[in-house]
Design a protein around this motif. Structure first.
Motif, PDB file in Angstrom:
ATOM      1  N   PRO A  50       0.716  -1.122   0.022  1.00  0.00           N
ATOM      2  CA  PRO A  50      -0.048  -0.021   0.075  1.00  0.00           C
ATOM      3  C   PRO A  50       0.787   1.374  -0.024  1.00  0.00           C
ATOM      4  N   SER A  51       0.454   2.250  -0.586  1.00  0.00           N
ATOM      5  CA  SER A  51       1.095   3.647  -0.395  1.00  0.00           C
ATOM      6  C   SER A  51       1.144   4.383   0.761  1.00  0.00           C
ATOM      7  N   ALA A  52       1.879   4.455   1.515  1.00  0.00           N
ATOM      8  CA  ALA A  52       2.009   5.086   2.704  1.00  0.00           C
ATOM      9  C   ALA A  52       1.269   6.298   3.178  1.00  0.00           C
ATOM     10  N   THR A  53       1.342   7.058   2.134  1.00  0.00           N
ATOM     11  CA  THR A  53       0.848   8.702   2.127  1.00  0.00           C
ATOM     12  C   THR A  53      -0.701   8.507   1.675  1.00  0.00           C
ATOM     13  N   ALA A  54      -1.064   8.079   0.837  1.00  0.00           N
ATOM     14  CA  ALA A  54      -2.523   7.555   0.344  1.00  0.00           C
ATOM     15  C   ALA A  54      -3.256   7.099   1.184  1.00  0.00           C
ATOM     16  N   SER A  55      -2.725   5.813   1.663  1.00  0.00           N
ATOM     17  CA  SER A  55      -3.493   5.023   2.442  1.00  0.00           C
ATOM     18  C   SER A  55      -3.678   5.283   4.017  1.00  0.00           C
ATOM     19  N   SER A  56      -2.723   6.011   4.488  1.00  0.00           N
ATOM     20  CA  SER A  56      -2.906   6.683   5.824  1.00  0.00           C
ATOM     21  C   SER A  56      -4.244   7.577   5.823  1.00  0.00           C
ATOM     22  N   SER A  57      -4.093   8.481   4.904  1.00  0.00           N
ATOM     23  CA  SER A  57      -5.244   9.323   4.896  1.00  0.00           C
ATOM     24  C   SER A  57      -6.635   8.814   4.609  1.00  0.00           C
ATOM     25  N   PRO A 617       2.275 -10.249   5.925  1.00  0.00           N
ATOM     26  CA  PRO A 617       1.663  -9.162   6.966  1.00  0.00           C
ATOM     27  C   PRO A 617       0.549  -8.639   6.719  1.00  0.00           C
ATOM     28  N   ASN A 618      -0.494  -8.439   7.361  1.00  0.00           N
ATOM     29  CA  ASN A 618      -1.921  -7.910   6.909  1.00  0.00           C
ATOM     30  C   ASN A 618      -1.900  -6.530   6.782  1.00  0.00           C
ATOM     31  N   ARG A 619      -3.027  -5.956   5.955  1.00  0.00           N
ATOM     32  CA  ARG A 619      -2.754  -4.600   5.278  1.00  0.00           C
ATOM     33  C   ARG A 619      -2.336  -3.468   6.593  1.00  0.00           C
ATOM     34  N   GLU A 620      -3.096  -3.513   7.770  1.00  0.00           N
ATOM     35  CA  GLU A 620      -2.713  -2.373   8.742  1.00  0.00           C
ATOM     36  C   GLU A 620      -1.242  -2.638   8.906  1.00  0.00           C
ATOM     37  N   VAL A 621      -0.823  -3.822   9.171  1.00  0.00           N
ATOM     38  CA  VAL A 621       0.847  -4.018   9.714  1.00  0.00           C
ATOM     39  C   VAL A 621       1.568  -3.420   8.599  1.00  0.00           C
ATOM     40  N   LEU A 622       1.208  -3.740   7.328  1.00  0.00           N
ATOM     41  CA  LEU A 622       2.044  -3.498   6.290  1.00  0.00           C
ATOM     42  C   LEU A 622       1.947  -1.760   6.143  1.00  0.00           C
ATOM     43  N   LEU A 623       0.982  -1.326   6.300  1.00  0.00           N
ATOM     44  CA  LEU A 623       0.860   0.150   6.170  1.00  0.00           C
ATOM     45  C   LEU A 623       1.396   0.873   6.998  1.00  0.00           C
ATOM     46  N   THR A 624       1.508   0.384   8.338  1.00  0.00           N
ATOM     47  CA  THR A 624       2.340   1.051   9.285  1.00  0.00           C
ATOM     48  C   THR A 624       3.710   0.963   9.063  1.00  0.00           C
ATOM     49  N   LEU A 625       4.316  -0.258   8.554  1.00  0.00           N
ATOM     50  CA  LEU A 625       5.682  -0.476   8.036  1.00  0.00           C
ATOM     51  C   LEU A 625       6.091   0.479   7.050  1.00  0.00           C
ATOM     52  N   ALA A 626       5.021   0.627   6.009  1.00  0.00           N
ATOM     53  CA  ALA A 626       5.351   1.556   5.061  1.00  0.00           C
ATOM     54  C   ALA A 626       5.583   3.160   5.420  1.00  0.00           C
ATOM     55  N   ALA A 628       6.528   4.021   8.203  1.00  0.00           N
ATOM     56  CA  ALA A 628       7.584   4.128   9.271  1.00  0.00           C
ATOM     57  C   ALA A 628       8.923   3.928   8.353  1.00  0.00           C
ATOM     58  N   GLY A 629       8.738   3.621   7.018  1.00  0.00           N
ATOM     59  CA  GLY A 629       9.924   3.215   6.163  1.00  0.00           C
ATOM     60  C   GLY A 629      10.565   2.177   6.364  1.00  0.00           C
ATOM     61  N   VAL A 630      10.045   1.134   6.771  1.00  0.00           N
ATOM     62  CA  VAL A 630      10.649  -0.197   7.224  1.00  0.00           C
ATOM     63  C   VAL A 630      10.577  -0.981   5.926  1.00  0.00           C
ATOM     64  N   ILE A 631       9.976  -0.661   5.082  1.00  0.00           N
ATOM     65  CA  ILE A 631       9.717  -1.516   3.915  1.00  0.00           C
ATOM     66  C   ILE A 631      10.953  -1.269   2.921  1.00  0.00           C
ATOM     67  N   ASP A 632      11.104   0.057   2.828  1.00  0.00           N
ATOM     68  CA  ASP A 632      12.311   0.463   1.901  1.00  0.00           C
ATOM     69  C   ASP A 632      13.409   0.115   2.619  1.00  0.00           C
ATOM     70  N   LEU A 633      13.546   0.010   3.950  1.00  0.00           N
ATOM     71  CA  LEU A 633      14.912  -0.280   4.666  1.00  0.00           C
ATOM     72  C   LEU A 633      15.341  -1.637   4.618  1.00  0.00           C
ATOM     73  N   ILE A 634      14.206  -2.648   4.646  1.00  0.00           N
ATOM     74  CA  ILE A 634      14.537  -4.084   4.458  1.00  0.00           C
ATOM     75  C   ILE A 634      14.490  -4.197   2.759  1.00  0.00           C
TER      76      ILE A 634
END
Length: 716
Positions: A50-57, A617-626, A628-634
């Motif tokens: 998911p897109s971190a910016t779009a999905s959060s809002s 990971p489920n969608r909510e967890v994946l969104l939180t990781l996105a 926080a920049g963890v997806i790009d970090l790993i």
């Protein structure tokens, strides 16, 4: 659409050798680096990020919008009948009432429970430290109000033993029962309980009581039963004992006054208790004698009254004068004591939710209709509020009377109306007769009722099934007996919450292995036949990850890493761990502290040339990781839909590490023939379908190492 990776074959060992230096120096290898010409493809299901910016809002907006839209749609779609049912739940059974089918059953059930309610109401009022008339009032007005606003069709409300004990316990510490203030505070308490119940129902806060475990309630009611029984001993013994909710002062008081013991009330009370228990047992064990269970209290009252009228024993105390007539309207008073009554109000409300709503839901399930817990709580609240203007003390659903109502065949709330009518008739015409009821007969009714609260079967069950819950039961029961009701409940709830916090802070974590012949990965302790791969640790976290359990999870991952290095699995021989795969399907939530811990864990692994991979990971967890920049970090390429996908990619890297020296050695030897290379390529094509289906034994060639799965073929 599938994402494909490639594993090296014998024809491109030169390319592997050329790139070996780059791979060895890379601390975070990328799966895409494995794609080389002429190699077999590994099918990987792509994970949608998911897109971190779009999905959060959008997530926040959609969540609030969905709630509002649901309410709007529900309101617009409701018919006038549904609106009536919302405010008056009785309309649900009134509009579908079948006179021929229901009327006789409702009348019989109402008469049966009404006969049971009259003597019980007086007994429980005495237990609460009130005059018997207030018990009769409490069994009259609330029944009619609840029939209109309550959603249960079988619940019988009125005075109950546990609530009466709570009322007596708190009010006796403020004022003497003989004082008028005592009665006024009991009426005020009914108003406060009703208001709190209505507030909780309107705010839909009934779920809060779910934090009180069944073990706490069982231990509390068991201890309360002993306290109630001992408090009624004074009517059997013939002398006054100390009023207390603690067992030690009660026992000391009974022993110290033994010289005042009187035989007549003891013998009469014991005989009444024996009759009650016998009739109760016969009514439970023999269906054709079910009426005896409900008739027991009335029998005790009739026999006791007849004996007193005939023999006039001077040593047996009687109920005394009871006002005749229906209760009059009066506004509750003494609002200056509201603050001191708040703790008891909360406790009584909690008991109402746990007992009444629990009983109502069970009876609704047995009779095939739905019940809204919050609507039920609202009905109880309105009944107490309205009743407080007619001199009642707090009422709630009775387990014993509701069970009798159900067993007697009650189909609708009409049975409750019949109970109320019987109580009204008793107030209008029978109160002069009640004057001659022996106090020991009413005490016997209370004791026979609370014997059923001693839940020793639950204690044996907990000992057999869960020692931790048995410990909780024991702690609650003991503290309630020794330290009092309020402290007992607080200690029980505190210990149960401590258990919950401990379980949450120390979640279950499992090392996964592959079940033979499948692509399924399960706990290696639960399935000893499941095997692991060398150089790879697969760990499943069976709980949300948050600030309280991050340290424990990191410690366990380090322990598993050490244990895996010391154990032997399948696949290529390697000297250490190269990959850690986290199966996150059970992880429903992850907070900022857990995100930071995951970053630290990744950096720690990276410093030791270990790659971290995330699975499912489920969608909510994946969104939180996105966010926080963890997806790009790993790295996005290290997030997988399935554990098996992650294992395939990691295994290829592990195999590649072991093949670098083999590749260099093979360059010095003669190259394979064209036929051999074609044969190897054909073999690779067979292996992937075998892997996905889990069927592989029939397709293994003689040259294949039996310790390797179809994922890895032995190279020549």
């Amino acid at each position: 659409m599938d994402r494909t990776y490639a594993s090296p074959s014998s024809q491109n060992l030169t390319a592997i050798t050329t790139n070996s230096v780059d791979f060895a120096s890379s601390s975070s290898p990328s799966p895409t680096s494995m794609s080389t010409g002429g190699s077999r493809a590994v099918k990987i299901i792509p994970l949608e990020h998911p897109s971190a910016t779009a999905s959060s809002s959008s997530a926040t907006a959609s969540a609030s919008a969905s709630v509002v839209s649901k309410w709007k749609a529900r309101m617009k779609g409701m018919t006038w009948k549904e609106w009536i049912e919302l405010f008056f739940p009785c309309y649900r059974w009134m509009r579908t009432y079948k006179v021929r089918e229901y009327l006789q059953s409702d009348l019989m059930a109402g008469i049966t429970v009404g006969i049971m309610l009259v003597p019980q109401s007086m007994s429980y009022a005495k237990l609460a430290g009130l005059q018997p008339i207030y018990g009769l009032y409490s069994g009259f007005i609330p029944i009619f109000v609840y029939t209109i606003f309550g959603s249960s069709r079988q619940l019988a409300i009125g005075p109950v033993a546990l609530t009466s004990l709570l009322v007596s316990n708190v009010l006796s510490s403020i004022v003497e029962p003989s004082d008028t203030l005592y009665t006024e505070l009991a009426i005020l308490l009914a108003l406060m309980v009703g208001i709190l119940e209505c507030i909780m129902a309107l705010l839909r806060l009934g779920w809060i009581i779910r934090f009180i475990s069944h073990s706490v309630i069982s231990g509390f009611t068991t201890a309360s039963a002993f306290v109630i029984a001992l408090s009624q001993a004074k009517y059997f013994l013939g002398y006054e004992i100390e009023r207390s909710s603690k067992i030690i002062p009660l026992v000391e008081s009974i022993i110290s006054g033994a010289d005042k013991f009187s035989w007549p009330p003891f013998i009469m009370g014991s005989l009444m208790l024996a009759i009650l228990l016998t009739m109760k047992h016969l009514g439970k064990t023999r269906k054709y004698l079910r009426f005896l269970r409900a008739a027991g209290p009335l029998t005790a009252v009739v026999l006791g009254t007849a004996f007193v009228k005939i023999y006039h024993p001077p040593s047996i105390s009687l109920v005394g004068d009871i006002p005749q007539g229906l209760p009059k309207f009066s506004v509750p008073k003494q609002f200056g004591h509201v603050k001191s009554l708040i703790p008891t109000t909360v406790l009584i409300t909690g008991v109402a939710i746990l007992e009444s709503v629990g009983i109502a839901k069970a009876l609704a399930a047995k009779n095939g209709y739905e019940l809204d817990s919050n609507q039920e709580l609202f009905g109880l609240g309105v009944a107490n509020i309205c009743g407080s203007f007619f001199s009642i003390y707090p009422t709630t659903g009775s387990f014993s009377r509701s069970a009798v109502n159900h067993e007697s065949g009650a189909k609708t709330g009409l049975s409750g109306l019949v109970m109320g009518i019987i109580m009204g008739c008793a107030l209008l015409f029978l109160t002069p007769v009640f004057e001659y009821i022996p106090q020991c007969a009413l005490a016997a009714i209370v004791i026979s009722a609370v014997i059923g609260l001693v839940d020793y079967d639950e204690a044996k069950f907990l000992w057999r099934v869960d020692k931790k819950d048995f410990l909780l039961w024991t702690i609650t029961c003991t503290t309630t007996l020794l330290l009092g009701i309020e402290i007992g409940v607080l200690v029980g709830v505190g210990v149960s919450l401590a258990f919950v916090i401990h379980e949450s802070a120390n979640p279950h974590i499992a090392v996964l292995g592959r079940l033979p012949g499948t692509t399924i990965y399960r706990n290696t302790q639960q399935y000893p036949e499941a095997y692991t791969y060398n150089g790879i640790v697969i760990v499943r976290i069976d709980a949300p990850i948050y600030f309280a359990n991050t340290s424990y999870i990191k410690d366990r991952l380090r322990d598993y890493e050490i244990e895996k290095e010391e154990s032997k699995g399948r696949g290529p021989e390697v000297s250490r761990i190269h990959f850690v795969i986290l199966e996150m399907a059970p992880v429903t939530y992850i907070d900022s502290s857990a995100v930071q811990a995951l970053k630290e864990l990744h950096q720690e692994y990276k410093s030791r040339d270990i790659q971290l991979a995330i699975s499912n990971p489920n969608r909510e967890v994946l969104l939180t990781l996105a966010k926080a920049g963890v997806i790009d970090l790993i790295g996005k390429e290290w997030y997988f839909v399935r554990v098996h996908d992650a294992v395939q990619v990691c295994l290829q890297h592990v195999q590649r590490l072991t093949e670098f020296p083999k590749a260099r050695d093979s360059l010095a030897e003669n190259k394979s023939s064209l036929f051999q290379r074609l044969l190897n390529q054909r073999k690779d094509e067979f292996f992937q379908p075998e892997l996905e289906s889990g069927v592989h034994e029939s397709l293994l060639s003689k040259d294949t190492n039996p310790q390797l799965e179809p994922l890895l073929s032995k190279k020549t």
